[in-house]
Design an enzyme around this catalytic site. Structure first.
Site, PDB file in Angstrom:
ATOM      1  N   TYR A 152      42.135  58.831  95.729  1.00 25.99           N
ATOM      2  CA  TYR A 152      42.690  60.002  95.067  1.00 25.99           C
ATOM      3  C   TYR A 152      42.743  61.091  96.128  1.00 25.99           C
ATOM      4  O   TYR A 152      41.806  61.216  96.930  1.00 25.99           O
ATOM      5  CB  TYR A 152      41.790  60.458  93.918  1.00 25.99           C
TER       6      TYR A 152
ATOM      7  N   SER B  83      36.825  52.383  93.645  1.00 24.49           N
ATOM      8  CA  SER B  83      37.404  53.675  93.261  1.00 24.49           C
ATOM      9  C   SER B  83      36.841  54.809  94.116  1.00 24.49           C
ATOM     10  O   SER B  83      35.670  54.785  94.498  1.00 24.49           O
ATOM     11  CB  SER B  83      37.085  53.943  91.790  1.00 24.49           C
TER      12      SER B  83
ATOM     13  N   HIS C 293      47.828  52.142  84.867  1.00 21.25           N
ATOM     14  CA  HIS C 293      46.475  52.703  84.942  1.00 21.25           C
ATOM     15  C   HIS C 293      45.651  52.274  83.712  1.00 21.25           C
ATOM     16  O   HIS C 293      44.866  53.049  83.166  1.00 21.25           O
ATOM     17  CB  HIS C 293      46.564  54.236  85.018  1.00 21.25           C
TER      18      HIS C 293
ATOM     19  N   THR D 205      46.641  55.840  94.534  1.00 22.22           N
ATOM     20  CA  THR D 205      47.017  55.911  93.119  1.00 22.22           C
ATOM     21  C   THR D 205      48.026  57.039  92.945  1.00 22.22           C
ATOM     22  O   THR D 205      47.740  58.194  93.256  1.00 22.22           O
ATOM     23  CB  THR D 205      45.758  56.138  92.254  1.00 22.22           C
TER      24      THR D 205
ATOM     25  N   LYS E 202      49.765  52.318  93.955  1.00 23.30           N
ATOM     26  CA  LYS E 202      49.324  51.841  92.637  1.00 23.30           C
ATOM     27  C   LYS E 202      49.800  52.788  91.543  1.00 23.30           C
ATOM     28  O   LYS E 202      49.489  53.983  91.585  1.00 23.30           O
ATOM     29  CB  LYS E 202      47.793  51.767  92.615  1.00 23.30           C
TER      30      LYS E 202
HETATM   31  C1  FNR Z   1      40.497  52.810  85.575  1.00 21.84           C
HETATM   32  N1  FNR Z   1      41.560  52.795  86.466  1.00 21.84           N
HETATM   33  C2  FNR Z   1      41.449  53.498  87.653  1.00 21.84           C
HETATM   34  N2  FNR Z   1      42.466  53.470  88.548  1.00 21.84           N
HETATM   35  C3  FNR Z   1      42.369  54.126  89.712  1.00 21.84           C
HETATM   36  O1  FNR Z   1      43.299  54.082  90.504  1.00 21.84           O
HETATM   37  N3  FNR Z   1      41.230  54.813  90.022  1.00 21.84           N
HETATM   38  C4  FNR Z   1      40.171  54.896  89.187  1.00 21.84           C
HETATM   39  O2  FNR Z   1      39.164  55.515  89.490  1.00 21.84           O
HETATM   40  C5  FNR Z   1      40.286  54.235  87.940  1.00 21.84           C
HETATM   41  N4  FNR Z   1      39.269  54.286  87.034  1.00 21.84           N
HETATM   42  C6  FNR Z   1      39.350  53.576  85.865  1.00 21.84           C
HETATM   43  C7  FNR Z   1      38.277  53.580  84.990  1.00 21.84           C
HETATM   44  C8  FNR Z   1      38.313  52.794  83.850  1.00 21.84           C
HETATM   45  C9  FNR Z   1      37.135  52.784  82.927  1.00 21.84           C
HETATM   46  C10 FNR Z   1      39.445  52.006  83.563  1.00 21.84           C
HETATM   47  C11 FNR Z   1      39.484  51.133  82.340  1.00 21.84           C
HETATM   48  C12 FNR Z   1      40.526  52.025  84.413  1.00 21.84           C
HETATM   49  C13 FNR Z   1      42.724  51.915  86.232  1.00 21.84           C
HETATM   50  C14 FNR Z   1      42.439  50.527  86.777  1.00 21.84           C
HETATM   51  O3  FNR Z   1      42.466  50.531  88.177  1.00 21.84           O
HETATM   52  C15 FNR Z   1      43.482  49.499  86.322  1.00 21.84           C
HETATM   53  O4  FNR Z   1      44.766  49.969  86.597  1.00 21.84           O
HETATM   54  C16 FNR Z   1      43.344  49.132  84.842  1.00 21.84           C
HETATM   55  O5  FNR Z   1      41.999  49.053  84.467  1.00 21.84           O
HETATM   56  C17 FNR Z   1      44.049  47.825  84.560  1.00 21.84           C
HETATM   57  O6  FNR Z   1      44.018  47.518  83.220  1.00 21.84           O
HETATM   58  P1  FNR Z   1      42.915  46.544  82.532  1.00 21.84           P
HETATM   59  O7  FNR Z   1      42.746  45.359  83.428  1.00 21.84           O
HETATM   60  O8  FNR Z   1      41.679  47.363  82.393  1.00 21.84           O
HETATM   61  O9  FNR Z   1      43.561  46.231  81.236  1.00 21.84           O
END
Ligand code: FNR
Length: 365
Positions: free
Chosen positions: A131, A107, A257, A157, A233
Site C-alpha cells: 500500500y 500484506s 479484493h 494493490t 492487484k
Molecule cells: C484482504 N485483502 C487484502 N488485499 C490487499 O491487497 N491487502 C490487504 O492487506 C488485504 N487484507 C485483507 C484482509 C482480509 C481479512 C481479507 C478477507 C482480504 C484481499 C485479499 O488479498 C484477496 O484479494 C481476497 O481475500 C480474495 O478473496 P477470498 O479468497 O478471500 O475469497
C-alpha cells in the site's frame, strides 16, 4: 466438528469460534455484499466439460510463475492482521505455504514484520503486497526492506485509494486489539489502528495515511525504485489491463479484493475472460476471489488464469490450528485440484483448455 472434509468446514468452525469483531472483519464484504455473494455464485454458474479416456495416470499440477517453479497453481493472497486469527499469524501462514512449495503474499498491514516472516520461512517464495502511503519515504523503505529480506515480487494493490464501506466494521468500531501492532511500522503508523474514534479504525487509518492521489504514473515511479517484478492487484477491466501492460507491470492479479472495496463489481471469475482476451501472453494473469474448491481452480485456469490465489480460507485454517491448520487447508486444496484434473481428463496444466468450461446458460437452451 470431528472431521473437516472441505474448506467450508474450516470456515464454519472459524465463524463459530472467533470473537464477533474479528469474525466480521475477516468475512465481510463492502456495501450490501452483492459482490461477496457473486464471487462464489459465479463459479457455480460455470460447468466443466470433462474429457474421458485420456490416461491420467501421471499427473503433474506444478507450474512456473514469474520464472519460479511452484508445486501447484494455487497461492496465498495477502490478508491483513493475521495474528487476530492465531498468535503465530503470518509466521504460521508462511511456514505452511513454504512447506507446500507455493507463493505466500504478505500484506503491508501485517502483524508480523516482513523480516520476521522471512526468517520464519527463508525457503518460501514470498511476495510483498504494497500500500502506498502519503509519505513516499515510508513506501521506499518498505520496498528496500522487502528486497533485502528476499521477497521475490511486489504486489501493488491498485483498488484501494480509500477503504470500502464495510458496514460490519463500522458498526463494530473495528480496531486492532491492543496487544497487536502493525509490525512493519513503528510509532503512529503502527498503533494508530488500535483505536477508532467514530466508525471503523481501519477505515480512518487508511483515509489518514494512504495516498489517494495514486495514478498510473506511480507505477513508473515504483519501477524506478526497484528491480523486483510488479504485480498489479485489483484490476477488473480489459481497459485497465491494457494500461497495466503499457506501464510495465509483470503480471495482473484479477481481483475485487475479496469483495471488500466497491460493491457491485463483477465476481473476479466473471471479469477474467475479458482481461485474458485483452492481454494475451503479454503478461501473466492471475485471479483471486471466492476460490474454495479444486474445481474453482480448474475453472479459473480454463478461463485463462495462470495462477489462482485465495485469502480467507487460509485464515480459517489458522483459526483452526495455526501452521498445522493452514497446512491442512493447502493440502486439502492440492488434493481437490488433483482430483479435478484427473476427473476432467487433464494430466498437466497445459491440458486445461478454454473449451472445458461453459456458462450454465448454454445448457438451458
Ligand atoms: C484482504 N485483502 C487484502 N488485499 C490487499 O491487497 N491487502 C490487504 O492487506 C488485504 N487484507 C485483507 C484482509 C482480509 C481479512 C481479507 C478477507 C482480504 C484481499 C485479499 O488479498 C484477496 O484479494 C481476497 O481475500 C480474495 O478473496 P477470498 O479468497 O478471500 O475469497
Amino acid at each position: 466438528m470431528s472431521q473437516f472434509v472441505c474448506i467450508d468446514d474450516y470456515e464454519r468452525h472459524a465463524l463459530a469460534n472467533l470473537p464477533p469483531m474479528i469474525k466480521d472483519y475477516y468475512r465481510s464484504g463492502a456495501g450490501e455484499e452483492l459482490t461477496l455473494r457473486l464471487n462464489k455464485e459465479a463459479f457455480r454458474k460455470l460447468r466443466i466439460r470433462p474429457k474421458v479416456l485420456t490416461n491420467v495416470s501421471k499427473r503433474d499440477i506444478s507450474t512456473t510463475i514469474l520464472g519460479e517453479r511452484i508445486s501447484m497453481p494455487l497461492g496465498v493472497s495477502p490478508t491483513a492482521m493475521q495474528r487476530m486469527a492465531h498468535p503465530d499469524g503470518e509466521c504460521a501462514n508462511v511456514k505452511a505455504t513454504g512447506g507446500a512449495k507455493t507463493i505466500f503474499t504478505l500484506s503491508t498491514l501485517s502483524t508480523s514484520s516482513l523480516e520476521e516472516v522471512a526468517e520464519a520461512s527463508p525457503e518460501a517464495i514470498k511476495w510483498f503486497q504494497l500500500y502506498v502511503y502519503f509519505d513516499r519515504n515510508v513506501t521506499r523503505d518498505l520496498v528496500r526492506r522487502a528486497e533485502r529480506a528476499g521477497f521475490k515480487a511486489l504486489v501493488l494493490t491498485v483498488d484501494t485509494p480509500m477503504f470500502g464501506d464495510r458496514r460490519r466494521d463500522i458498526r463494530n468500531k473495528f480496531a486492532l486489539p491492543k496487544h497487536l501492532r502493525l509490525a512493519n511500522f513503528e510509532g503512529l503508523l503502527s498503533q494508530k489502528i488500535n483505536s477508532a474514534s467514530d466508525g471503523s479504525g481501519l477505515s480512518e487509518y487508511v483515509a489518514n495515511l494512504f495516498d489517494d492521489s495514486l495514478s498510473w504514473k506511480d507505477v513508473a515511479w515504483l519501477k524506478s525504485i526497484t528491480k523486483l517484478p510488479i504485480v498489479l492487484k485489483g484490476i477488473l477491466t480489459a481497459e485497465d489491463a491494457l494500461l497495466a501492460v503499457e506501464h510495465g507491470a509483470s503480471a495482473i492479479l484479477v481481483s475485487n479484493h475479496g469483495a471488500r472495496q466497491i460493491d457491485s463489481v463483477p465476481a473476479s471469475i466473471e471479469a477474467l475472460p475479458e482481461i485474458v482476451r485483452a492481454v494475451g501472453d503479454k503478461v501473466e494473469v492471475y485471479l483471486d476471489g471466492g476460490v474454495s474448491q479444486g474445481t474453482d481452480v480448474l475453472k479459473a485456469l480454463a478461463l485463462g488464469a495462470r495462477m489462482v490465489f485465495f485469502g480467507r480460507p487460509m485464515l480459517w485454517g489458522l483459526v483452526h490450528d495455526g501452521e498445522k491448520g493452514a497446512r491442512k487447508v493447502l493440502e486439502m486444496m492440492r488434493r481437490e485440484i488433483d482430483v479435478a484434473f484427473a476427473l476432467s481428463g487433464c494430466s498437466s496444466i497445459k491440458d486445461v483448455t478454454r473449451d472445458m468450461v461453459v456458462h450454465e446458460s448454454q445448457y438451458s437452451r
